[in-house]
Every structure is written in C-alpha cells, then in structure tokens.
Design a protein around this motif. Structure first.
Motif, PDB file in Angstrom:
ATOM      1  N   SER A  92     -63.153  42.388 -15.796  1.00  9.70           N
ATOM      2  CA  SER A  92     -64.353  41.646 -15.392  1.00  9.70           C
ATOM      3  C   SER A  92     -64.424  41.408 -13.891  1.00  9.70           C
ATOM      4  N   VAL A  93     -65.641  41.205 -13.434  1.00 13.50           N
ATOM      5  CA  VAL A  93     -65.813  40.596 -12.114  1.00 13.50           C
ATOM      6  C   VAL A  93     -65.531  39.106 -12.305  1.00 13.50           C
ATOM      7  N   ASP A 106     -58.252  41.380 -13.882  1.00 12.13           N
ATOM      8  CA  ASP A 106     -57.888  40.984 -15.244  1.00 12.13           C
ATOM      9  C   ASP A 106     -57.991  39.466 -15.389  1.00 12.13           C
ATOM     10  N   PRO A 107     -58.897  38.993 -16.244  1.00 17.48           N
ATOM     11  CA  PRO A 107     -59.005  37.534 -16.434  1.00 17.48           C
ATOM     12  C   PRO A 107     -57.699  36.922 -16.928  1.00 17.48           C
ATOM     13  N   THR A 229     -68.880  29.004  -9.385  1.00 20.51           N
ATOM     14  CA  THR A 229     -68.912  27.602  -8.937  1.00 20.51           C
ATOM     15  C   THR A 229     -67.519  26.986  -8.880  1.00 20.51           C
ATOM     16  N   GLY A 230     -66.493  27.751  -9.240  1.00 19.03           N
ATOM     17  CA  GLY A 230     -65.126  27.257  -9.099  1.00 19.03           C
ATOM     18  C   GLY A 230     -64.624  27.461  -7.683  1.00 19.03           C
ATOM     19  N   LYS A 237     -66.538  29.780 -16.233  1.00 17.84           N
ATOM     20  CA  LYS A 237     -66.636  30.101 -17.665  1.00 17.84           C
ATOM     21  C   LYS A 237     -66.583  31.611 -17.851  1.00 17.84           C
ATOM     22  N   ALA A 238     -65.925  32.016 -18.929  1.00 13.00           N
ATOM     23  CA  ALA A 238     -65.766  33.447 -19.194  1.00 13.00           C
ATOM     24  C   ALA A 238     -67.116  34.155 -19.278  1.00 13.00           C
ATOM     25  N   GLU A 239     -68.121  33.476 -19.842  1.00 13.12           N
ATOM     26  CA  GLU A 239     -69.405  34.154 -20.038  1.00 13.12           C
ATOM     27  C   GLU A 239     -70.166  34.376 -18.736  1.00 13.12           C
ATOM     28  N   GLU A 240     -69.714  33.748 -17.658  1.00 11.60           N
ATOM     29  CA  GLU A 240     -70.374  33.988 -16.371  1.00 11.60           C
ATOM     30  C   GLU A 240     -69.896  35.292 -15.728  1.00 11.60           C
TER      31      GLU A 240
END
Lengths: 310, 310
Positions: A92-93, A106-107, A229-230, A237-240
């Motif tokens: 993911s980005v 990698d998250p 926003t972190g 959030k993962a979905e972002e």
C-alpha cells in the motif's frame, strides 16, 4: 503543425506551464523552450531502458519511474529483484505528507510475523548516499549556484550535486525523485519502502537517504493522493491507504503494454539551450526575467517515443 | 529503538506540523525544532489579524490565508473588497497544474457579457511586484545565499528577497504563497483570479506577478485537487472544477466560527534558533546535516491560538 510536433508542444505545456500557450504570441522572440524542443533532433532523446524502468500500478493508473544504476547500483538491483519476486504487489501507499513525500511499502513491515516475506532480494543494504566522481560519469554543470552544494548539474538525465574537492557526486531531492526509506541506521534502507518527493525539494535529505530514480510520468497520481493525518503524513486508518496493484520492471511487461517514452539527453547542446531559455524567459509574459535558475526548476523533458506513434 | 520511539523521532524530523507534541521524547538532543517551539514564549507568536485573513471555503473545507498589505496594499484592499461584495462566491477552481499552482476565479471571466460583475472593487490594478525597502519594514536575513536574489529572508512572517543596491524588496514564490493572476500586461491583475503555489517554488515568477499572502492552514485541500488536463493545468470540462462556496474576510465572520490561529514571529530569537535548527539538523536520524537551508524550506510555524483552547 503535424501531430508529432503538436504532441511535443502539448507535452511541455502539460508539464511546465506558460511557455506553450504563449508560443503563438512570441514567435518573434527566439529560443523559447517551445522552439528549442520543436527544433530538437531525434538524437537529442534517449528511450527509457526497460531494465531500468519501473511501472508502479495504482488504481488511478500507472506511474513510470526511471532507475539510475550509476548512482545506486545495489538499490536499483534490489528493487528490480523485489519487483520480480512480486514483493510490492498488494502492499500500500502508507504515507502522503503535504509538501514532502508519498511513500509505499508494507503496512505490516514492523511486525516480524506478519511482514511480507522476501525470497531472493535483500531487506536492507549498505547506504548509497553518494559515489565517487569519475571521468566515465557525465556532468553537465549549472552555473547558477546552489544553496546546498558546491556544484550542481545533471548526469544521465538526473539532477545531481558534486563536491569537486572530495570528488563525490550524488543525486538530489528534486520534485519527483525516488528514494529508499530507512530507519535510524544509515544502512537500514534497501528499497522495501520507497518514497517520491511531492513538494518543494527537501534538499536536506541529500546524502541522508539513498535516491535511486525519478518519476517520468504519472506524478499527478501520487501528488494528489489524500494526505495522511497521522504523524509524518502516515494514514491513520487502513482504508485510507491506496493499494499497490503491482510494481513491474518494464522489461518483464509485454511490449504492447509498455509505456514508450523518451527523455531529453542532458549532455546535449539542446539541453543547454533549454536551460538557458528557462533561465532567461523570453516569452512576452515575463516582465522581469530572473537570469538565474534553481537546479530543481530545470525541466527534464519526457515525451512519447516517436516510433511508438502510429 | 522500539517502533513507537522511532516513529516519534521520524515525525519530528520530517514534519513541519507535529514538532511540539514530540518534545518530551527528544529531551536528550538539544535545540531541535521541537524543543525550540516547546520553549517558545507567548510573545514569540502573533495572532492573525482578522482584517488580513481570508477564508476560502471549498467543499472539502476551509483554506485560511494571511494577507500582507505591507507588500501589496492595493491588491490586499481590492481582494478584501471583492470578498466583501461576494465576488468569489459561486466561482470555481479553474486550474490545478502539477508542481506549479492551483488557481480560482471566474470561468466566464473572458466573456464581457457573462463575466461576474464587480460592484465597488477594481477589476485590474497597477502591479505591485516589489516595493522600496524601509526602516519600518523588518527584515530577518538568511545567510545561506540564494540562487535568484542578492539577499533573502523574512519580513512580517513572509519569505522575501531584497536587492540592497536597488533598495527593493519583494515577496517570493514559496510553497503556499498567494498571487494575483494576470494576463499579458503587467497591470492586468488585481485579484479576481488568485493562485497558490503547490509545488517546487517557481521563483522565476518573483517580480513578475503580484504576491499578496500565504496559506496558513488547509494547503492539503488545494494541493490534492485533481490536476487539470488542459494546457497549463486548466480543467477541460466544467464538471471537473471545484466550486468556491465563498471567500470571506475573517473579520466579517462571527467570532465563534473563525479559525483562531497564531503565527511564529519571524523577527524573534526563537525564529532565528528555529532556522538554525533546520539548517543543522541535530536529530539522530540525520547522518550528513547540510549546514545550509533554502529560503523556501524554512518553516513558518502556525498553531491554534492558546487562548482559543478550552
């Protein structure tokens, strides 16, 4: 104007602003960027080498990256190996920090149990922050000076800085440059986390992170991703996050689905003329041409390969 | 170092906005930006003047802009007047050019019949590209040099350049700066079309367009707008544009709905210490601090006003 010439003009309009639209009005003023590119020879351009080209496939489209092994041979080889074993596919980005960088990886990279496994490639590598100068390595200097380095210019189509006394040369963090994220240790990078500059050049990162390439098409896909926003622009959030569909070496992609691009050579009189045209803007719109240009404001033009046109 | 500590350290090194909250973790490393801000005094900060603050209301939220009448008095007064007569309300973001600018104004601005009417404000104004230096105008110089101008620094919280021989001083096109778009004639701007820099500082525009302010909150709303695919990043279709709900002078907005911000004063020892901390990065992550800083890489911190906090 034939289609080829029109594409050239459009290409630079899309990337670099005012000049193209004003070309019609400024026919009397010689040597604008538009005119220089229109008069360029086929030999002023070099095609991307498919072995040194990455396709980052995101839901919004393809980002094309040119790798530069002359400056980061181990990192380029390792990112190629990571791509070839499918390491990035489905990652993911993770981060989009305004006026700074977008980063993918990698998250679960911090979790030894859940992190993506690596088969043949390396997880970390010794840093390649700079390298020795060499007669084999071209250097087209920019006489305009620089805030950060004794000398700046271009080598193999990339923005670079050089310290002639120390005989060291390095890639610079201009817009669109690709780097290998790292942790606290200088040798903790390697290419599993990659970032691209999306803001004002963070030149303080030069020689602090290994740079290994540059986005040559598709920057707008990365630069418009919603900001995280972190801290440091990480998504909370993962979905972002934006899924990475795949990262491929262009040589491994069927020719019919490759993006056929060529880049203006930076060791040519045409490029020098272009730099001069950008330093001393001759378009009628400009009232106070500066007579100077910052390294990261010099365009390195990219266009569709003529051979690929019908 | 555990993941939590690592993220914290990275956050304060790489971000402009999160420094203060990380102060506790960086107690061992003296004089980082985080520590300087944490140790700042209330008098190091100045609240935004509601008369010199604009709220650009877009569907995604509010963009807060500080105007700077000392450098563009006529343009600031005119944009204030335009906002007060509702000129911008219902107009659109017309342009988003990657690594360059976002611009809003009247889609019918070129059509004398359909264009938005102006009541008391002016459609065009004489250019305010630069102004005379003055003992009344503070100037905090940056000793790091500059590619474009003889001297650079800060004045009233804005990045500026100065020519001491000519005794002229002007605002510079750093990230987030607000300018008044114009046509071919130097005096064809006035504030009906406004743009904000969203990429590497296009300093060649300095003294070619009137700058009049800076975005102090909400840059990410502008910088992530989808890029226009027409020439110069203009949107090709009306439906791609982003509607401007309104532009208001903060003084005209009920206090309860104002965004209460304060900006670090740039004529203070605290700001000088901050510049030094950014020039010589002392965070452990940095292996090769540059010892230099570019004008447009100096952060001008903005925070919620303490008085506004519960």
């Amino acid at each position: 104007m034939n289609r080829h010439a029109l594409l050239l003009v459009l290409a630079f309009m899309l990337s670099w602003g005012f000049a193209a639209q004003l070309q019609a009005q400024s026919a009397a003023a010689p040597k604008t960027m538009a005119e220089i590119l229109a008069a360029s020879k086929p030999s002023d351009w070099r095609p991307l080498d498919p072995e040194n080209t990455l396709y980052l496939e995101l839901p919004a489209g393809r980002v094309v990256i040119e790798l530069v092994p002359a400056f980061a041979p181990k990192h380029v080889a390792n990112v190629r190996a990571l791509a070839r074993e499918g390491y990035f596919d489905g990652l993911s980005v993770l981060r989009s920090q305004d006026n700074y960088v977008v980063q993918w990886g990698d998250p679960d990279g911090e979790d030894p149990e859940k992190q993506r496994k690596i088969k043949k490639a390396q997880r970390t590598l010794p840093a390649e922050f700079d390298r020795a100068t060499s007669p084999d390595l071209p250097f087209t200097g920019l006489a305009d000076g620089d805030v950060y380095a004794p000398e700046v210019g271009f080598s193999q189509g990339f923005p670079v800085a050089r310290d002639p006394k120390a005989r060291r040369i390095w890639l610079t963090h201009c817009y669109g440059m690709l780097g290998a994220g790292r942790d606290m240790d200088a040798d903790s990078g390697g290419g599993t986390e990659l970032y691209v500059v999306i803001g004002h050049a963070p030149r303080h990162l030069d020689r602090n992170v290994t740079l290994l390439g540059r986005v040559v098409q598709g920057m707008e896909i990365l630069s418009t991703l919603g900001r995280g926003t972190g801290g440091m622009g990480f998504y909370e959030k993962a979905e972002e996050r934006t899924p990475v569909k795949s990262v491929r070496v262009a040589a491994d992609v069927p020719e019919a689905t490759r993006t056929s691009l060529e880049v203006l050579r930076t060791d040519t009189p045409t490029f020098l003329a272009l730099v001069d045209a950008r330093r001393n803007r001759r378009e009628e719109w400009f009232k106070s041409p500066t007579g100077h240009i910052d390294l990261c404001n010099v365009p390195i033009p990219v266009r569709a390969r003529a051979a690929a046109l019908p």
